[in-house]
Design a protein around this motif. Sequence first.
Motif, PDB file in Angstrom:
ATOM      1  N   GLU A  34      81.978 -53.415  32.563  1.00  0.00           N
ATOM      2  CA  GLU A  34      83.406 -53.125  32.742  1.00  0.00           C
ATOM      3  C   GLU A  34      84.265 -53.631  31.577  1.00  0.00           C
ATOM      4  O   GLU A  34      85.410 -53.206  31.418  1.00  0.00           O
ATOM      5  CB  GLU A  34      83.907 -53.731  34.054  1.00  0.00           C
ATOM      6  N   GLN A  35      83.707 -54.541  30.762  1.00  0.00           N
ATOM      7  CA  GLN A  35      84.456 -55.051  29.613  1.00  0.00           C
ATOM      8  C   GLN A  35      84.206 -54.240  28.340  1.00  0.00           C
ATOM      9  O   GLN A  35      84.831 -54.462  27.315  1.00  0.00           O
ATOM     10  CB  GLN A  35      84.085 -56.523  29.365  1.00  0.00           C
ATOM     11  N   ILE A  36      83.259 -53.310  28.418  1.00  0.00           N
ATOM     12  CA  ILE A  36      82.902 -52.495  27.253  1.00  0.00           C
ATOM     13  C   ILE A  36      83.681 -51.189  27.310  1.00  0.00           C
ATOM     14  O   ILE A  36      83.934 -50.644  28.383  1.00  0.00           O
ATOM     15  CB  ILE A  36      81.376 -52.237  27.244  1.00  0.00           C
ATOM     16  N   LYS A  37      84.061 -50.679  26.147  1.00  0.00           N
ATOM     17  CA  LYS A  37      84.827 -49.428  26.094  1.00  0.00           C
ATOM     18  C   LYS A  37      83.969 -48.299  25.506  1.00  0.00           C
ATOM     19  O   LYS A  37      83.056 -48.561  24.713  1.00  0.00           O
ATOM     20  CB  LYS A  37      86.077 -49.615  25.235  1.00  0.00           C
ATOM     21  N   LEU A  38      84.282 -47.091  25.910  1.00  0.00           N
ATOM     22  CA  LEU A  38      83.601 -45.927  25.342  1.00  0.00           C
ATOM     23  C   LEU A  38      83.758 -45.912  23.828  1.00  0.00           C
ATOM     24  O   LEU A  38      84.821 -46.262  23.296  1.00  0.00           O
ATOM     25  CB  LEU A  38      84.191 -44.635  25.912  1.00  0.00           C
ATOM     26  N   HIS A  39      82.706 -45.533  23.142  1.00  0.00           N
ATOM     27  CA  HIS A  39      82.654 -45.410  21.685  1.00  0.00           C
ATOM     28  C   HIS A  39      82.633 -46.758  20.963  1.00  0.00           C
ATOM     29  O   HIS A  39      82.702 -46.791  19.727  1.00  0.00           O
ATOM     30  CB  HIS A  39      83.808 -44.532  21.152  1.00  0.00           C
ATOM     31  N   ASP A  40      82.520 -47.866  21.729  1.00  0.00           N
ATOM     32  CA  ASP A  40      82.328 -49.174  21.090  1.00  0.00           C
ATOM     33  C   ASP A  40      80.979 -49.195  20.380  1.00  0.00           C
ATOM     34  O   ASP A  40      79.997 -48.615  20.872  1.00  0.00           O
ATOM     35  CB  ASP A  40      82.338 -50.301  22.135  1.00  0.00           C
ATOM     36  N   GLN A  41      80.947 -49.870  19.250  1.00  0.00           N
ATOM     37  CA  GLN A  41      79.674 -50.155  18.574  1.00  0.00           C
ATOM     38  C   GLN A  41      79.188 -51.501  19.118  1.00  0.00           C
ATOM     39  O   GLN A  41      79.900 -52.504  19.011  1.00  0.00           O
ATOM     40  CB  GLN A  41      79.883 -50.234  17.057  1.00  0.00           C
ATOM     41  N   VAL A  42      78.029 -51.519  19.750  1.00  0.00           N
ATOM     42  CA  VAL A  42      77.559 -52.750  20.392  1.00  0.00           C
ATOM     43  C   VAL A  42      76.140 -53.100  19.937  1.00  0.00           C
ATOM     44  O   VAL A  42      75.372 -52.235  19.507  1.00  0.00           O
ATOM     45  CB  VAL A  42      77.576 -52.624  21.935  1.00  0.00           C
ATOM     46  N   THR A  43      75.835 -54.379  20.061  1.00  0.00           N
ATOM     47  CA  THR A  43      74.460 -54.861  19.938  1.00  0.00           C
ATOM     48  C   THR A  43      74.163 -55.635  21.208  1.00  0.00           C
ATOM     49  O   THR A  43      74.829 -56.628  21.510  1.00  0.00           O
ATOM     50  CB  THR A  43      74.268 -55.770  18.719  1.00  0.00           C
ATOM     51  N   LEU A  44      73.195 -55.162  21.980  1.00  0.00           N
ATOM     52  CA  LEU A  44      72.865 -55.799  23.248  1.00  0.00           C
ATOM     53  C   LEU A  44      71.437 -56.345  23.215  1.00  0.00           C
ATOM     54  O   LEU A  44      70.521 -55.720  22.675  1.00  0.00           O
ATOM     55  CB  LEU A  44      72.998 -54.797  24.401  1.00  0.00           C
ATOM     56  N   HIS A  45      71.277 -57.526  23.780  1.00  0.00           N
ATOM     57  CA  HIS A  45      69.949 -58.115  23.953  1.00  0.00           C
ATOM     58  C   HIS A  45      69.345 -57.468  25.193  1.00  0.00           C
ATOM     59  O   HIS A  45      69.986 -57.404  26.241  1.00  0.00           O
ATOM     60  CB  HIS A  45      70.066 -59.626  24.110  1.00  0.00           C
ATOM     61  N   VAL A  46      68.134 -56.985  25.067  1.00  0.00           N
ATOM     62  CA  VAL A  46      67.577 -56.093  26.089  1.00  0.00           C
ATOM     63  C   VAL A  46      66.354 -56.710  26.762  1.00  0.00           C
ATOM     64  O   VAL A  46      65.546 -57.402  26.137  1.00  0.00           O
ATOM     65  CB  VAL A  46      67.190 -54.740  25.431  1.00  0.00           C
TER      66      VAL A  46
END
Length: 197
Positions: A34-46
């Motif tokens: 819910e804190q992430i926005k569409l088209h954000d560039q992200v790096t997530l630990h998976v």
Amino acid sequence: MISSISGVVTRIFESRIVVVQAGIGFEMLCPTAEQIKLHDQVTLHVYLHWSQEHGPSLYGFENNLQKDLFLLLIDCQGIGPKLAISMLQQSQPKHLLEMIAQDNASGLSQMKGLGAKKAEIVCLHLKNKVPKLLLEYPDLESTKLKPWNDLHETLVSLNYSMSEVKQATAMVKEMVKNEQVPFELLLRKALVVLSKK
């Protein structure tokens, strides 16, 4: 094993997001969706979880602390990945760690989907693992949390049993309520309690 994914967020729905990397869309459950926005560039630990019933599922985390705490939680009996994600959605990792370190099963039990029995299992199972996790994240160890961790480790080193440590800690917590008390005073109070047994 996939460790992290960097890409653009193309879809957000409920607790899930889709991150596109090199033309491939990775759908994953994310506690901070819910804190992430569409088209954000992200790096997530998976984390890739395999279920015999549902096959593979991806879980994405903003930082290693979230991921490490998630892995500790799903190692507890009765805590599956979705419940662990729900717990991370409902509380900051620091607050969750404080409740576990302070053996605050009643506080944990207020979380949606957890209940008293599972909260007790989490506290019992992770009580000794939280201090080790904190060693990896020294900035996280708050003045509120550290004295209780130190008390637990000191009483264990003095060869008190886990049940004695748990009972003494619970009684000392009742004495000091929510006040911030230095470690030395906590230890004195705990030793007084233990000497009466």
